[in-house]
Design a protein around this motif. Structure first.
Motif, PDB file in Angstrom:
ATOM      1  N   LEU A   1       0.941  -1.239  -0.091  1.00  0.00           N
ATOM      2  CA  LEU A   1      -0.031   0.164  -0.132  1.00  0.00           C
ATOM      3  C   LEU A   1       0.884   1.300  -0.039  1.00  0.00           C
ATOM      4  O   LEU A   1       0.673   2.263  -0.696  1.00  0.00           O
TER       5      LEU A   1
ATOM      6  N   LYS B   1       2.089   2.410  -3.288  1.00  0.00           N
ATOM      7  CA  LYS B   1       0.913   2.963  -4.005  1.00  0.00           C
ATOM      8  C   LYS B   1       0.632   4.237  -3.654  1.00  0.00           C
ATOM      9  O   LYS B   1      -0.181   5.024  -4.378  1.00  0.00           O
TER      10      LYS B   1
ATOM     11  N   LEU C   1      -0.762   5.662  -1.373  1.00  0.00           N
ATOM     12  CA  LEU C   1      -2.313   6.194  -0.690  1.00  0.00           C
ATOM     13  C   LEU C   1      -2.102   7.385   0.253  1.00  0.00           C
ATOM     14  O   LEU C   1      -1.409   7.353   1.068  1.00  0.00           O
TER      15      LEU C   1
ATOM     16  N   ASP D   1      -6.508   6.254   4.502  1.00  0.00           N
ATOM     17  CA  ASP D   1      -7.170   5.074   3.645  1.00  0.00           C
ATOM     18  C   ASP D   1      -6.272   3.947   3.895  1.00  0.00           C
ATOM     19  O   ASP D   1      -6.681   2.635   4.200  1.00  0.00           O
ATOM     20  N   LEU D   2      -5.010   4.333   3.826  1.00  0.00           N
ATOM     21  CA  LEU D   2      -3.971   3.006   4.260  1.00  0.00           C
ATOM     22  C   LEU D   2      -4.359   2.330   5.478  1.00  0.00           C
ATOM     23  O   LEU D   2      -4.378   1.217   5.578  1.00  0.00           O
TER      24      LEU D   2
ATOM     25  N   LYS E   1      -7.662   0.396   5.431  1.00  0.00           N
ATOM     26  CA  LYS E   1      -7.395  -0.639   4.842  1.00  0.00           C
ATOM     27  C   LYS E   1      -6.691  -1.814   5.470  1.00  0.00           C
ATOM     28  O   LYS E   1      -7.125  -3.082   6.005  1.00  0.00           O
TER      29      LYS E   1
END
Lengths: 557, 354
Positions: free
Chosen positions: B108, B111, B113, B117-118, B121
């Protein structure tokens, strides 16, 4: 095979960073390792632009060159033999026997590895020179000369026996003591057990250690320059004198080629033939078992021998320290700070130069070493084994040859670098990166490749994978690569002496100059400074690597 | 989110490291479609090419020829880090220098993020996999099962198009293996991810798969639902590899078969021509055993009590050796070695090998 190479290239093309990296490293190895060596060969066969074998003819005609070759080889063989004997006994005592102060003795024994190349030479001059403490003051000898075969051999033994010790220590540690127990158990005597079991099992290791010391001795520049004397020519200093003394580049190159041949031969035998014949009977954790094949008197006799070696090492350093604070050794033993004052007033720029060069060299060499190790172990690309060979090549080549190669290659169009900081840094990086590469390769081979695949699988590019996963995991190898690069940059002389200039000078070259002009006290002061800097740097690098990989120390592989 | 995985005419040849001229054909002409959200198992003995096939799908091996498609996108030239096919490794391959939490968010973070959000998740996946309490631990403080969960969490948190499993349970003990395979299956179904799962354990394959791909020597022998590959094996290899099998010689007669003079009708008619010699598969549990009466007479050569079943090796008169399982043997006791008994194959279970 061709389709294979093509498919390897295709995989490479999917990862542009990797492709670029491989390309850059190949180019660098070609320019800074292969090209200088090629120049040495070409120059040795040329005279004013004409191809000729004349220079090699001189080897048969001129006594000086003939003797230089014979002297270098006989010194190498002698130092190899004595180094292995000392190294083997020390390794056996410190790995197999139950004796006190093992850790301390180990540290003292390997101390010469991190010190500048003249410590033992200068100590020997202090003790056995014309004004030597032992020869003149204590024994009253007037015409004793330490110069020549004996001086070089003894000085080199103390410089290189620790290398044999380290190598044989690894060999003995990988042979299970239970094999000796088994031999004793089925009725062999201790003597038989040693000669029929332990010795044969360590024989490839012994041969390997001998060759390593032989190579080091051949390549050694500092000890012969200080202790050989005019009557005892040796190859490495002779090549240097041809070039800096008589400005005869082709003859220097010819001697360099002659120097390469035995070195490369010994290296090839050691690496490609002996290495495959070494026995490893311990896998995983070595069993802690003390050897029962020596009786108590023998045990203490061997221990006394190791103790004696350690004492001499300590004495050498003590002499250097005392010498650095002594007015004029041999005449006036009044304590003084004059030598240090000289270093800090007259020679301080050299100290700064050396530090700058070492500080630039260390990280470049460390990271490059890990990168090449990573590429060689984990990636497939055409020319991979050529890259591995090219990158360790300069390790096998004596520094004198590399130095001559660099002045031949980078003095003139197309690449002019002589007299710059760049040439010193490049020379050190490519000369000392092999140790980092080799330890990186060893550590990487023990790490499960799926750990790196997992990182890629989660979206990491090759470079990210290397930075975030591989590098932290190979921190121990990274550390040893960094330390080695720094220590060598601080203590190197053989290649560097061709490359220093008024703008960029090195402490080791200064030490040599001081010895040459008889100011041993100043040389000793410089040596102490080098040792102190190296010790501080090891501490700093250690702290840095620990910080970089905070979690790694919790993990054991 | 879920995508189909389509494999067309896939081949992999390795040049053997010792002699570069010799090649090993590890995967041979494989065609396979995995529907979105399905879990398909690649099953076979070691060296059958199943792991090579999986590694080609992940991008760690380059196919010699053929296509790998995720949905309608060809993946052959996509680097492994851009395939969006998260993998759970046999050795778990957990980053030993990172904490459990850092392992899970590794992908993650790449990416980039937003932090919230990270965290969200990661927290959700840690919750699902039961790792919340140990998220700050270092991997070497975890048990095998917990490490397995970290590997799973790290893959699932990526919400990949395809989830790949390379013998993920082979390093766990038997009890834990059973629990984990149930967990993996439930998770995969709940998240609806397309999954390929490599194993050499037939029970594991049958218990979690929508479909099983049985491989041998680089070739796909059969693709089918678990009950199909067991009850209707396409080849002798499949019959032998999955469960135990008796191979019985027979002859096709009027749509049925004749075994040692006795006629049987078939639940699934064979397309072999009338009068041809065939080989039938008869599972050990599809044979009834009786002391008094039956279709064939037999002699007990070996009798083993295994708790839930008794396993007999019989010499059936005029046919040969059969393995026969009798369930609940504690109730009836064992027939002794050498005793004469009778056996009757279940007609519905008789399967003619094509």
């Amino acid at each position: 095979m061709l389709t294979n190479a093509r498919s390897q290239l295709r995989i490479l093309a999917r990862d542009p960073i990797l492709l670029a990296l491989v390309g850059v490293i190949f180019a660098a190895i070609l320019v800074f390792v292969v090209y200088p060596l090629a120049m040495v060969f070409i120059t040795s066969f040329q005279d004013r632009g004409q191809w000729t074998l004349d220079h090699y003819g001189l080897l048969a005609e001129r006594r000086l060159y003939k003797n230089a070759l014979a002297n270098s080889l006989s010194v190498g063989a002698m130092v190899g033999f004595l180094g292995v004997v000392i190294g083997y006994i020390a390794a056996f005592v410190l790995t197999r026997l139950d004796v006190p102060f093992k850790k301390l003795l180990h540290l003292i024994t390997i101390l010469p590895i991190i010190s500048p190349p003249f410590v033992s030479a200068v100590s020997i001059l202090f003790l056995f020179g014309f004004n030597g403490l032992i020869t003149k003051q204590m024994l009253g000898l007037q015409d004793f000369s330490i110069y020549g075969f004996h001086g070089v051999v003894w000085s080199q033994v103390f410089t290189f026996a620790p290398i044999a010790y380290l190598s044989l220590r690894g060999v003995l540690a990988s042979i299970s003591p239970t094999l000796e127990d088994a031999a004793l158990n089925i009725g062999a005597t201790r003597w038989q057990t040693f000669w029929k079991v332990t010795f044969p099992l360590t024989l490839p290791g012994i041969a390997s250690a001998f060759l390593i010391v032989f190579i080091e001795s051949l390549a050694d520049f500092g000890n012969p320059l200080v202790l050989a004397g005019a009557a005892f020519p040796m190859l490495a200093p002779q090549a240097y004198l041809e070039i800096t003394g008589s400005f005869n580049l082709p003859r220097g190159a010819m001697l360099a080629v002659i120097l390469i041949i035995p070195s490369i031969t010994a290296f090839a035998i050691q690496r490609y033939w002996l290495a495959k014949r070494q026995y490893v009977t311990v896998t995983g954790k070595p069993t802690a078992s003390t050897s029962k094949i020596v009786s108590d008197p023998v045990k203490w006799l061997l221990y006394a021998f190791v103790l004696l070696f350690a004492l001499i090492v300590v004495m050498f350093y003590a002499v250097i320290i005392v010498g650095a604070f002594t007015q004029v050794w041999g005449f006036d033993y009044t304590p003084t700070l004059a030598h240090f004052a000289y270093v800090f007033n007259v020679g301080f720029k050299t100290v700064i130069d050396t530090l700058i060069i070492a500080i630039i060299t260390t990280p470049i060499s460390g990271i490059l070493g890990m990168l090449i190790a990573y590429l060689v172990v984990r990636k497939t690309f055409p020319g991979k084994s050529a890259m591995e060979f090219g990158s360790i090549l300069s390790y096998a080549v004596p520094g004198t040859v590399v130095g001559i190669g660099y002045i031949l290659a980078f003095n003139d169009y197309p690449i002019v670098l002589t007299g710059t900081l760049t040439i010193l840094v490049l020379c050190f990086v490519f000369r000392y990166v092999p140790v980092g590469i080799q330890s990186g390769i060893a550590v990487l081979r023990q790490i499960d490749p799926s750990i790196e695949e997992a990182a890629q699988n989660l979206g990491a590019s090759s470079l990210t994978t290397f930075r975030k996963v591989t590098l932290p995991l190979i921190a121990p190898a990274f550390f040893s690569g960094l330390v080695y690069a720094f220590v060598r940059a601080m203590t190197a002389i053989s290649a560097a002496i061709f490359l220093v200039s008024a703008n960029w000078n090195l402490m080791t070259v200064q030490i040599l100059n001081q010895v040459g002009s008889g100011r041993l006290g100043v040389a000793a002061a410089y040596s102490i400074l080098v040792i102190l800097i190296v010790l501080v740097a090891i501490g700093v690098i250690n702290a840095f690597v620990n910080r970089m990989t905070r979690h790694t120390n919790m993990v054991r592989f | 989110m879920a995508e189909a995985v389509v494999i067309r005419g896939l081949n992999k040849q390795f040049s053997s490291p010792d002699s570069p001229d010799r090649t090993v054909h590890a995967v041979r002409d494989v065609n396979l479609t995995v529907e979105p959200g399905q879990l398909v198992t690649l099953l076979g003995p070691s060296g059958c090419g199943k792991t090579t096939l999986l590694r080609m799908i992940a991008g760690f091996e380059e196919p010699t020829s053929g296509d790998i498609m995720f949905g309608d996108r060809r993946m052959n030239d996509v680097a492994p880090n851009r395939r969006d096919a998260a993998m759970v490794f046999q050795s778990y391959a957990i980053f030993p220098h990172l904490s459990v939490y850092e392992n899970v968010v590794f992908g993650l973070r790449l990416k980039s993020l937003p932090a919230a959000d990270l965290k969200a998740k990661a927290d959700r996946i840690l919750e699902i996999t039961g790792l919340t309490a140990m998220q700050n631990r270092s991997p070497n403080q975890l048990s095998g099962g917990q490490q397995q969960r970290v590997a799973l969490a790290r893959a699932i948190v990526m919400e990949p198009k395809v989830l790949l499993f390379d013998e993920p349970l082979s390093n766990l003990d038997a009890k834990l293996r059973e629990t984990m395979r149930v967990e993996i299956r439930e998770l995969q179904q709940r998240l609806g991810i397309t999954a390929l799962y490599v194993t050499h354990d037939q029970i594991e394959a049958m218990s979690i798969s929508d479909r099983i791909v049985v491989m041998n020597g680089g070739v796909v022998e059969q693709v089918g639902a678990p009950w199909e590959v067991y009850a209707r094996p396409a080849t002798r290899f499949v019959a032998d590899f999955i469960g135990k099998a008796n191979f019985v010689p027979g002859k096709v007669v009027d749509g049925g078969v004749e075994i040692a003079g006795q006629k049987f009708s078939l639940a699934h008619p064979t397309d072999q021509p009338n009068g041809s010699d065939v080989e039938l598969v008869l599972r050990p549990e599809a044979v009834a055993l009786s002391a008094d009466s039956g279709v064939f007479a037999a002699t007990v050569k070996r009798a083993m009590f295994l708790g839930n079943v008794a396993e007999y090796l019989l010499e059936v008169d005029g046919i040969g050796e059969w393995l026969v399982d009798v369930s609940n043997p504690g109730e009836v006791g064992l027939h002794e070695r050498g005793s004469r008994i009778f056996v009757s194959p279940s007609q519905a279970s008789l399967h003619v090998l094509p």
